[in-house]
Design an enzyme around this catalytic site. Structure first.
Site, mmCIF file in Angstrom:
data_model
loop_
_atom_site.group_PDB
_atom_site.id
_atom_site.type_symbol
_atom_site.label_atom_id
_atom_site.label_comp_id
_atom_site.label_asym_id
_atom_site.label_seq_id
_atom_site.Cartn_x
_atom_site.Cartn_y
_atom_site.Cartn_z
ATOM 1 N NE ARG A 81 -3.620 0.406 0.264
ATOM 2 C CZ ARG A 81 -5.138 0.351 0.438
ATOM 3 N NH1 ARG A 81 -5.710 -0.870 0.629
ATOM 4 N NH2 ARG A 81 -5.681 1.577 0.615
ATOM 5 C CB THR A 109 3.182 -10.233 5.571
ATOM 6 O OG1 THR A 109 2.214 -9.633 5.188
ATOM 7 C CG2 THR A 109 2.904 -10.563 7.189
HETATM 8 O O1 73E Z 1 2.653 -4.190 9.454
HETATM 9 C C1 73E Z 1 1.302 -4.650 8.837
HETATM 10 C C2 73E Z 1 1.151 -5.866 9.534
HETATM 11 O O2 73E Z 1 2.156 -6.794 8.657
HETATM 12 C C3 73E Z 1 0.371 -3.627 9.274
HETATM 13 O O3 73E Z 1 0.597 -2.334 8.736
HETATM 14 C C4 73E Z 1 -1.130 -4.122 9.017
HETATM 15 O O4 73E Z 1 -1.156 -5.452 9.351
HETATM 16 C C5 73E Z 1 -0.078 -6.258 8.755
HETATM 17 C C6 73E Z 1 -0.441 -7.795 9.547
HETATM 18 O O5 73E Z 1 -0.341 -7.815 10.790
HETATM 19 C C7 73E Z 1 -2.250 -3.360 9.347
HETATM 20 N N1 73E Z 1 -3.229 -3.037 8.657
HETATM 21 C C8 73E Z 1 -4.046 -2.278 9.431
HETATM 22 N N2 73E Z 1 -3.451 -2.158 10.662
HETATM 23 N N3 73E Z 1 -2.347 -2.993 10.467
HETATM 24 C C9 73E Z 1 -5.225 -1.742 9.285
HETATM 25 C C10 73E Z 1 -6.021 -0.822 10.224
HETATM 26 C C11 73E Z 1 -7.222 -0.265 9.693
HETATM 27 C C12 73E Z 1 -7.726 -0.590 8.666
HETATM 28 C C13 73E Z 1 -7.224 -1.914 7.700
HETATM 29 C C14 73E Z 1 -6.014 -2.077 8.137
#
Ligand code: 73E
Length: 829
Positions: A566, A676
């Site tokens: 992203r 990841t």
């Molecule tokens: O670092 C990643 C992590 O590898 C992290 O930014 C992501 O989760 C991954 C899996 O653990 C993440 N996405 C969101 N928060 N952390 C998120 C928050 C709100 C809406 C959608 C996604």
């Protein structure tokens, strides 16, 4: 059930799974002629894809049924994974691999006049997620099935997944992803499962005969949740778990008041609105937009899932005291936190349990995974919204908070500051509910997703809660990825080469077996084959790039430097593209003779920006503008190419990950919880340039620091540096000033357009420390160039990295959750 005397008939005709070319082809033709109502004269590739999928699906359903029967008979504790996102990608190829039927099916469809690879491409991605969080959920359900855990995933069947990204004039343009336009063979509609879900309304307070207070929520709007089941096959097992996704439907009950007042039109329209609840995935990654419809999605999904789980539990006729022996629920971030309140409501209001007994069941049921420390991503909901949408839930939240604060007050008397800091209610204007705090209070374990991140949450955002609950409530489970999709499926050539040395495919179920590859790091024949696989994968990516962007990559030997994820300021694609500009300026300054010493390089970007995230969209435009200039500059020639791959998604990631020489994981230290894709690239033999952030730390530990290019400031210094920027001012390094001057001098289109991006770094505090890390980044890139020149050493690093990446299997992560958080066992133990 069926009378005994009829059962023989049933058994005689029990469905046979296909297990040979003949039986596959037989089923395929039957599906073409009946399910699809076509024939050999009008079976196109789409129909062939569907008939193939229907045939596989038949096998999966047979095993799915047996799995559910077996799990019911065993009656052991189940785990339910609640996630608002499941970024599954395509199902067909994955099902073929997990059921080990790929070769047979390839030969069969060949007999029938089709090419399997082409059919696989016909499937739309199931893109019901934003990024890492959703893909993690998808890897986890794969590992739960493969490890034969009794487990269900629960989520939402969005009609529109994450938008499709088009690049027009260098800008991101979003178009809807209507992934269900053709019949979806991978889902089973459970129209018989219809769960009423209420919203709005009011609460009635009464007393029962014994004078005990009773609360009763009378909903004001009702929608129906119907279930769609997605079978999730494990690898090399007959275990097929269930992913249940909910879809909203109008009730068939009518608003008779409106109807009778002659307002038939509006009455029907109100009902139609139900469907909007599950219409679209919110396309924000790491950002909380706080929209009412989002909260409706959350409650809808959570209430339906709990209803389902409780119905299943009640069938066993056990007392409530045994609920937590039967049920573990994992909250994937705070998105399902309202489940804590809903379960308490069901137990107290509907089942009549005393508050304390109910609360003990609730807290022992839930575990909460935190995925981010970014303040803009932490969920908060206005009290006023809760009051309207879920009035009884707000009362329960107040009570939960009251009892919690009372215990804190006892523990730390007279610390009013502490009480206001940890209160679930933030006394701001407007007052807000802090969902992360509610999740901590209502769970028995809280985990972060990589070691550094799990330490950070204990010392920053959740510090007070460590003081209150003690440190043992907080733990770490480092993320992982499934080697089935991310090695075997994405990189079949590498998988085959690995298998040839390890003697079997057992490493796909125990990824630590890769360790044995170390023995071959100096074996020249193996090294040669290893390098050849990488080259082939790069050629495959060159083809994709040509198809999608029309850009020719002339030199497959060039270093492929990839950053796909992203687009976000904290992930710092701007740092990468500034580095590219720097390199370009160096090439321009060099004499033709000097230019020969530059290592040829291809810089590849990909990723979506949230539609409303202006700064991220500017970064995309800048990358495309830089690409335009550099790719068309004859001074540069083959030395540097820049590519932005449009519409990055799971199926493109499967082609991109195996093709990297180097990938970039360069977030400001302390901002990327885990990451990841870093794991995916390493597992596919790519090296990494990265900051000391997220799982990069553990990757370094596992593969050795000589095999990774680390740079930049450390997380413990970030706050201090930001503070100093604010109060002492700061100066960007000359190298970066030069880059910015080139942008301002219109070398990459109208420089004015990028003013906001530039100014946030130059004048507005440089929150993400681009200036502070720039020189260190350039140095790391120089080291990369040096290393890449020594092909043999580079390939050795690649082999050693793969050999030591076993830790990053999602199987390991799931085993840790099962043992440390859920207390759930595999069905075979
Ligand atoms: O670092 C990643 C992590 O590898 C992290 O930014 C992501 O989760 C991954 C899996 O653990 C993440 N996405 C969101 N928060 N952390 C998120 C928050 C709100 C809406 C959608 C996604």
């Amino acid at each position: 059930s069926i009378p005994l005397k009829s059962r023989e008939t049933w058994k005689k005709f029990a469905v046979q799974k296909f297990d040979s070319k003949d039986s596959f082809e037989n089923s395929f033709v039957r599906h073409v002629e009946t399910t699809l109502a076509r024939s050999l004269y009008n079976c196109d590739e789409l129909a062939a894809y569907q008939a193939t999928s229907e045939t596989i699906r038949d096998n999966l359903i047979t095993d799915w049924n047996k799995t559910q029967q077996k799990q019911t008979a065993k009656d052991q504790k189940r785990v339910y994974y609640f996630s608002l996102e499941f970024l599954m990608g395509r199902a067909l190829d994955n099902a073929l691999i997990n059921t080990k039927t790929r070769d047979l099916v390839r030969d069969s469809v060949d007999d029938l006049g089709f090419n399997l690879e082409d059919l696989i491409q016909k499937e739309p991605d199931a893109a019901l997620g934003n990024g890492g969080l959703g893909r993690l959920a998808a890897c986890f359900v794969d590992s739960l099935s493969s490890g034969e855990y009794p487990a269900w995933g629960y989520g939402i069947r969005y009609q529109y997944g994450i938008f499709a990204q088009k690049i027009i004039d260098g800008y991101q343009v979003e178009t809807p992803d209507y992934w269900l336009k053709f019949n979806n063979p991978w889902e089973i509609a459970r129209n018989e499962i219809q769960i009423p879900i209420d919203f709005y309304g009011y609460v009635e307070h009464t007393k029962n005969d014994n004078g005990v207070k009773k609360s009763n929520w009378i909903g004001g709007e009702r929608v129906i949740a119907t279930a769609f089941d997605f079978p999730v096959p494990g690898y090399d097992t007959k275990n097929v778990n269930n992913l249940r996704l909910w879809s909203a439907q109008p009730t068939t009950e009518f608003d008779f008041a409106k109807f009778n007042s002659g307002d038939y039109q509006n009455s029907v329209q109100d009902q139609q609105r139900a469907e909007t609840i599950t219409a679209v995935l919110y396309p924000n990654d790491n950002f909380d937009s706080g929209k009412e419809l989002r909260l409706k999605q959350q409650y809808f999904w959570v209430a339906a899932s709990l209803h389902d789980i409780i119905r299943r539990f009640k069938k066993s006729k056990r007392p409530w005291s045994e609920f937590t022996d039967q049920v573990a629920i994992q909250l994937n971030d705070t998105h399902p936190t309202i489940a804590i309140v809903e379960l308490q409501r069901i137990l107290v209001d509907l089942e009549g349990l005393p508050w304390d007994q109910a609360w003990s069941i609730v807290t022992n049921t839930f575990g909460y995974t935190n995925h981010t420390v970014l303040p803009e991503a932490l969920e908060k909901w206005p009290v006023e919204l809760f009051q309207r949408l879920l009035p009884r839930h707000l009362e329960i939240i107040y009570d939960i908070n009251l009892f919690f604060l009372q215990t804190v007050e006892k523990q730390f008397p007279k610390d009013r500051e502490l009480l206001s800091r940890v209160s679930v209610i933030e006394e701001s204007q407007p007052r807000q509910i802090r969902m992360a705090y509610l999740a901590i209070i209502g769970s028995h374990k809280v985990n972060g997703v990589a070691e550094l991140h799990s330490e950070l949450i204990k010392t920053t955002i959740f510090k007070d809660f460590v003081k209150i609950y003690g440190v043992s409530k907080f733990t770490n489970v480092t993320n992982g990825i499934t080697p089935r999709r991310w090695l075997k499926q994405a990189n079949p050539e590498l998988a085959e080469l690995i298998e040839s040395k390890l003697g079997s495919d057992a490493y796909l179920k125990d990824l630590t077996l890769l360790k044995k590859l170390e023995e071959y790091a100096d074996d020249s024949d193996f090294v040669k084959k290893w390098a050849q696989v990488k080259t082939n994968n790069k050629a495959r990516l060159i083809g994709l790039i040509k198809r999608l962007t029309n850009i020719e990559i002339p030199n497959p030997e060039a270093l492929f430097d990839i950053q796909v994820k992203r687009i976000h300021e904290y992930k710092r694609q701007q740092l990468n593209i500034f580095g590219v500009i720097h390199r370009y300026l160096q090439i321009k300054k060099a004499s033709p003779e000097e230019r020969k010493s530059f290592a040829p390089k291809v810089s590849i970007f990909g990723g979506k920006s949230a539609p409303g995230y202006y700064a991220a969209k500017l970064i995309i435009k800048l990358i495309n503008s830089v690409a335009e200039t550099i790719n068309n500059d004859p001074d540069v020639g083959d030395l540097l190419k820049v590519v932005f791959i449009p519409d990055y998604n799971v199926s493109k990631a499967e082609i991109i990950a195996p093709a990297s020489d180097l990938s970039e994981h360069i977030s400001t230290a302390g901002t990327e919880a885990s990451g990841t894709s870093n794991m995916k690239f390493v597992l596919n033999g790519g090296l990494i340039i990265g900051t000391v952030d997220g799982a990069n730390v553990e990757i370094t530990r596992e593969i050795g620091e000589e095999n990774i290019f680390l740079f930049g400031n450390l997380s413990e210094n970030v706050e201090e540096i930001r503070y100093s920027h604010r109060y002492n001012g700061y100066q960007l390094p000359e190298s970066l000033e030069e880059v910015i001057s080139a942008i301002e001098a219109n070398k990459f289109g109208d420089g004015n357009e990028f003013r906001q991006l530039v100014e946030s770094i130059k004048y507005h505090g440089d929150h993400y420390l681009v200036g502070d890390d720039f020189e260190s980044y350039l140095k790391a890139q120089e080291l990369v160039d040096e290393s890449f020149k020594d092909t043999k050493e580079w390939v050795k690093k690649s082999i050693l990295s793969v050999a030591n990446s076993g830790f990053f299997s999602s199987d390991r992560a799931i085993n840790e959750y099962a043992e440390g958080i859920w207390n759930v066992e595999s069905i075979n133990t």
